[in-house]
Design a protein around this motif. Structure first.
Motif, PDB file in Angstrom:
ATOM      1  N   MET A 366       0.837  -1.200   0.000  1.00 40.18           N
ATOM      2  CA  MET A 366       0.000   0.000   0.000  1.00 40.18           C
ATOM      3  C   MET A 366       0.878   1.260   0.000  1.00 40.18           C
ATOM      4  N   LYS A 367       1.944   1.224   0.788  1.00 48.16           N
ATOM      5  CA  LYS A 367       2.859   2.366   0.827  1.00 48.16           C
ATOM      6  C   LYS A 367       3.496   2.573  -0.538  1.00 48.16           C
ATOM      7  N   TRP A 368       3.875   1.483  -1.202  1.00 48.70           N
ATOM      8  CA  TRP A 368       4.467   1.576  -2.536  1.00 48.70           C
ATOM      9  C   TRP A 368       3.461   2.166  -3.530  1.00 48.70           C
ATOM     10  N   LEU A 369       2.177   1.795  -3.371  1.00 48.78           N
ATOM     11  CA  LEU A 369       1.129   2.318  -4.243  1.00 48.78           C
ATOM     12  C   LEU A 369       0.740   3.749  -3.889  1.00 48.78           C
ATOM     13  N   ASP A 370       1.222   4.217  -2.719  1.00 46.98           N
ATOM     14  CA  ASP A 370       0.903   5.559  -2.222  1.00 46.98           C
ATOM     15  C   ASP A 370      -0.583   5.707  -1.899  1.00 46.98           C
ATOM     16  N   VAL A 371      -1.141   4.668  -1.300  1.00 50.20           N
ATOM     17  CA  VAL A 371      -2.521   4.697  -0.806  1.00 50.20           C
ATOM     18  C   VAL A 371      -2.540   4.065   0.580  1.00 50.20           C
ATOM     19  N   THR A 372      -3.588   4.330   1.340  1.00 50.22           N
ATOM     20  CA  THR A 372      -3.719   3.681   2.642  1.00 50.22           C
ATOM     21  C   THR A 372      -4.527   2.396   2.549  1.00 50.22           C
ATOM     22  N   ALA A 373      -5.393   2.312   1.528  1.00 54.82           N
ATOM     23  CA  ALA A 373      -6.256   1.139   1.377  1.00 54.82           C
ATOM     24  C   ALA A 373      -6.798   1.121  -0.045  1.00 54.82           C
ATOM     25  N   THR A 374      -7.336  -0.026  -0.430  1.00 54.36           N
ATOM     26  CA  THR A 374      -7.983  -0.163  -1.736  1.00 54.36           C
ATOM     27  C   THR A 374      -9.200  -1.063  -1.591  1.00 54.36           C
ATOM     28  N   ALA A 375     -10.031  -1.082  -2.617  1.00 53.72           N
ATOM     29  CA  ALA A 375     -11.108  -2.063  -2.734  1.00 53.72           C
ATOM     30  C   ALA A 375     -10.652  -3.153  -3.694  1.00 53.72           C
ATOM     31  N   ARG A 376     -11.143  -4.366  -3.469  1.00 54.00           N
ATOM     32  CA  ARG A 376     -10.717  -5.489  -4.313  1.00 54.00           C
ATOM     33  C   ARG A 376     -11.904  -6.385  -4.638  1.00 54.00           C
ATOM     34  N   ALA A 377     -12.075  -6.648  -5.918  1.00 57.23           N
ATOM     35  CA  ALA A 377     -13.055  -7.633  -6.382  1.00 57.23           C
ATOM     36  C   ALA A 377     -12.279  -8.838  -6.894  1.00 57.23           C
ATOM     37  N   SER A 378     -12.505  -9.986  -6.273  1.00 55.77           N
ATOM     38  CA  SER A 378     -11.776 -11.189  -6.681  1.00 55.77           C
ATOM     39  C   SER A 378     -12.766 -12.250  -7.151  1.00 55.77           C
ATOM     40  N   PHE A 379     -12.400 -12.911  -8.231  1.00 54.91           N
ATOM     41  CA  PHE A 379     -13.310 -13.808  -8.943  1.00 54.91           C
ATOM     42  C   PHE A 379     -12.896 -15.264  -8.774  1.00 54.91           C
ATOM     43  N   TYR A 380     -13.906 -16.141  -8.959  1.00 54.90           N
ATOM     44  CA  TYR A 380     -13.622 -17.577  -8.917  1.00 54.90           C
ATOM     45  C   TYR A 380     -14.535 -18.290  -9.891  1.00 54.90           C
ATOM     46  N   LEU A 381     -14.528 -19.595  -9.840  1.00 57.32           N
ATOM     47  CA  LEU A 381     -15.212 -20.388 -10.855  1.00 57.32           C
ATOM     48  C   LEU A 381     -16.719 -20.195 -10.863  1.00 57.32           C
ATOM     49  N   TYR A 382     -17.307 -19.660  -9.764  1.00 54.92           N
ATOM     50  CA  TYR A 382     -18.751 -19.475  -9.693  1.00 54.92           C
ATOM     51  C   TYR A 382     -19.188 -18.068 -10.078  1.00 54.92           C
ATOM     52  N   ASN A 383     -18.263 -17.210 -10.491  1.00 58.19           N
ATOM     53  CA  ASN A 383     -18.630 -15.852 -10.889  1.00 58.19           C
ATOM     54  C   ASN A 383     -18.881 -15.759 -12.380  1.00 58.19           C
ATOM     55  N   THR A 384     -19.679 -14.756 -12.775  1.00 59.29           N
ATOM     56  CA  THR A 384     -20.082 -14.586 -14.165  1.00 59.29           C
ATOM     57  C   THR A 384     -19.903 -13.131 -14.581  1.00 59.29           C
ATOM     58  N   GLU A 385     -20.064 -12.864 -15.886  1.00 52.48           N
ATOM     59  CA  GLU A 385     -20.012 -11.490 -16.376  1.00 52.48           C
ATOM     60  C   GLU A 385     -21.147 -10.660 -15.777  1.00 52.48           C
ATOM     61  N   GLU A 386     -22.262 -11.308 -15.471  1.00 52.11           N
ATOM     62  CA  GLU A 386     -23.364 -10.594 -14.821  1.00 52.11           C
ATOM     63  C   GLU A 386     -22.923 -10.051 -13.458  1.00 52.11           C
ATOM     64  N   ASP A 387     -22.075 -10.800 -12.750  1.00 49.53           N
ATOM     65  CA  ASP A 387     -21.539 -10.310 -11.474  1.00 49.53           C
ATOM     66  C   ASP A 387     -20.708  -9.051 -11.687  1.00 49.53           C
ATOM     67  N   VAL A 388     -19.923  -9.045 -12.751  1.00 41.91           N
ATOM     68  CA  VAL A 388     -19.123  -7.863 -13.071  1.00 41.91           C
ATOM     69  C   VAL A 388     -20.030  -6.683 -13.390  1.00 41.91           C
ATOM     70  N   ASP A 389     -21.092  -6.937 -14.146  1.00 41.56           N
ATOM     71  CA  ASP A 389     -22.036  -5.863 -14.480  1.00 41.56           C
ATOM     72  C   ASP A 389     -22.679  -5.300 -13.219  1.00 41.56           C
ATOM     73  N   ARG A 390     -22.998  -6.174 -12.263  1.00 40.44           N
ATOM     74  CA  ARG A 390     -23.563  -5.704 -10.996  1.00 40.44           C
ATOM     75  C   ARG A 390     -22.552  -4.840 -10.254  1.00 40.44           C
ATOM     76  N   LEU A 391     -21.284  -5.244 -10.268  1.00 40.76           N
ATOM     77  CA  LEU A 391     -20.233  -4.462  -9.625  1.00 40.76           C
ATOM     78  C   LEU A 391     -20.128  -3.079 -10.259  1.00 40.76           C
ATOM     79  N   VAL A 392     -20.121  -3.024 -11.564  1.00 41.21           N
ATOM     80  CA  VAL A 392     -20.017  -1.745 -12.267  1.00 41.21           C
ATOM     81  C   VAL A 392     -21.215  -0.864 -11.935  1.00 41.21           C
TER      82      VAL A 392
END
Length: 406
Positions: A366-392
């Motif tokens: 995080m220090k290298w990225l010059d941020v204190t925190a980030t959000a992360r979306a991580s995918f697996y075999l049960y995720n779909t493009e519809e999940d990505v659309d919901r995230l967006v």
């Protein structure tokens, strides 16, 4: 691979959160469990619950066969030469600490070097910090490229003939960077060093062959690969494990105990003191069966398509910053400008979307990225493009909401 059908095998995903169908995008923290893993553990407790290696009665023999059968499954899954090279642990953290205490601290001395990277999870930084402090060894870091990758040239410049241990994650839990483990292993060995690989984000998402990588140790956790929590694996080359001291002492790991001295069992049991994680190992074995049936290559291909789609769609939102290389494993770490990631995650949760927010146990990164925190979306075999659309869609709502606030 049909992710929609696969999703139906995970009971927890069939629910609403805050009145919305659940979209689970936090598999890098822990994956969900398919029904066959849950049932395997339930069956053990209902019909075979007993301690292992100790009794001669029927339940004890059944439990032992299931437990050691799970070890055989792990051996085949990662391409180890022998089941004796498979040590069951509580997870990746315990596995790394076993090497740091049982191997490194017995051998390191002032002038020796430990080499890691700034992208490591805390569990692959702190044990080496402590080992360096305890032995007088020097802790060194391979620098990162601007996109969060490492270059082989920098590896060669950092690893020297004074280096005794290289420790590196296979896949970054923040950036999705896939490190060139095989090439780094070769450089480590050319300099007389051994290498430990943190495979917590590797084994669940890609085919891993430890003999092809030629790594000396490889650590991973069951709960990130559709298995239960509380079970993990330390793979080690047989000859190196035999040189490694156990770090937990008690029943099961001993050969002979006298009043003033004791001797240890052979591999792998000298590292598994006390009653082992029997149900966890059985659940891990069931998870391996599940992933093998689907196919790791199919999982990798599916995740690659999802993450490319996610990067493309997130890039259409003004004010979203994505961190890490373009080519990456199945996660996207980002920030919505001027919005704290915890606030972003809270708005997404109101939409039924689960993402991780924070420093992801990677504060140096995080220090290298010059941020204190980030959000992360991580995918697996049960995720779909519809999940990505919901995230967006959720991020667009967050942007509108906080745009009004600011």
């Amino acid at each position: 691979m049909d992710a929609v059908k696969i999703r139906q095998l995970f009971p927890i995903l069939d629910q609403e959160v805050n009145g919305e169908p659940l979209v689970y995008l936090d598999s890098a923290a822990t994956s969900q469990k398919p029904l066959q893993v849950i049932e395997a553990m339930e069956h053990y407790y209902k019909w075979n619950n007993s301690n292992v290696h100790r009794g001669v009665h029927t339940l004890g023999n059944r439990a032992t066969d299931l437990y050691e059968g799970a070890r055989d499954k792990v051996k085949s899954f990662i391409g180890a030469e022998s089941a004796k090279e498979i040590i069951f642990t509580r997870g990746t953290t315990t596995a790394i600490n076993t090497v740091a205490y049982g191997y490194a601290r017995q051998r390191l001395k002032p002038g020796d070097e430990i080499v890691i990277t700034p992208m490591e999870h805390h569990s692959n930084i702190i044990p080496w910090q402590q080992a360096a402090k305890a032995t007088g060894a020097t802790l060194k870091y391979i620098p990162l490229q601007p996109d969060g990758t490492i270059s082989i040239e920098d590896v060669r410049a950092t690893v020297t003939n004074q280096t005794k241990i290289v420790a590196m994650m296979h896949v970054s839990n923040v950036l999705g960077t896939v490190n060139p483990i095989k090439e780094v292993t070769q450089i480590a060995h050319e300099n007389g060093a051994i290498i430990l690989v943190d495979g917590a984000q590797g084994v669940p998402h890609m085919k891993v062959d430890v003999r092809d990588l030629d790594c000396d140790f490889y650590a991973f956790s069951g709960h990130k690969m559709c298995g239960p929590t509380g079970i993990g694996v330390l793979y080690g080359k047989k000859e190196i494990l035999e040189q490694t001291e156990p770090v937990e002492f008690g029943g099961e790991m001993i050969d002979f105990v006298d009043l003033y001295d004791s001797t240890w069992k052979e591999l792998p049991w000298k590292f598994e003191g006390g009653t082992p994680i029997i149900a966890g190992a059985i659940g891990l074995g069931a998870a391996i069966d599940f992933l093998t049936e689907i196919g790791l290559d199919a999982i990798t291909e599916h995740e690659n398509k999802l993450v490319a789609y996610a990067q493309e769609q997130l890039s259409t939102i003004d004010g979203v910053t994505i961190y890490g290389p373009t080519k990456r494993a199945g996660l996207v770490t980002f920030n919505l400008n001027d919005v704290h990631p915890h606030d972003t995650a809270t708005v997404l949760d109101a939409e039924g979307i689960a993402v991780r927010a924070g420093h992801h146990c990677a504060q140096p990164l995080m220090k290298w990225l010059d941020v204190t925190a980030t959000a992360r979306a991580s995918f697996y075999l049960y995720n779909t493009e519809e999940d990505v659309d919901r995230l967006v869609g959720g991020l667009k709502k967050a942007k509108e909401y906080f745009g009004d606030v600011f």
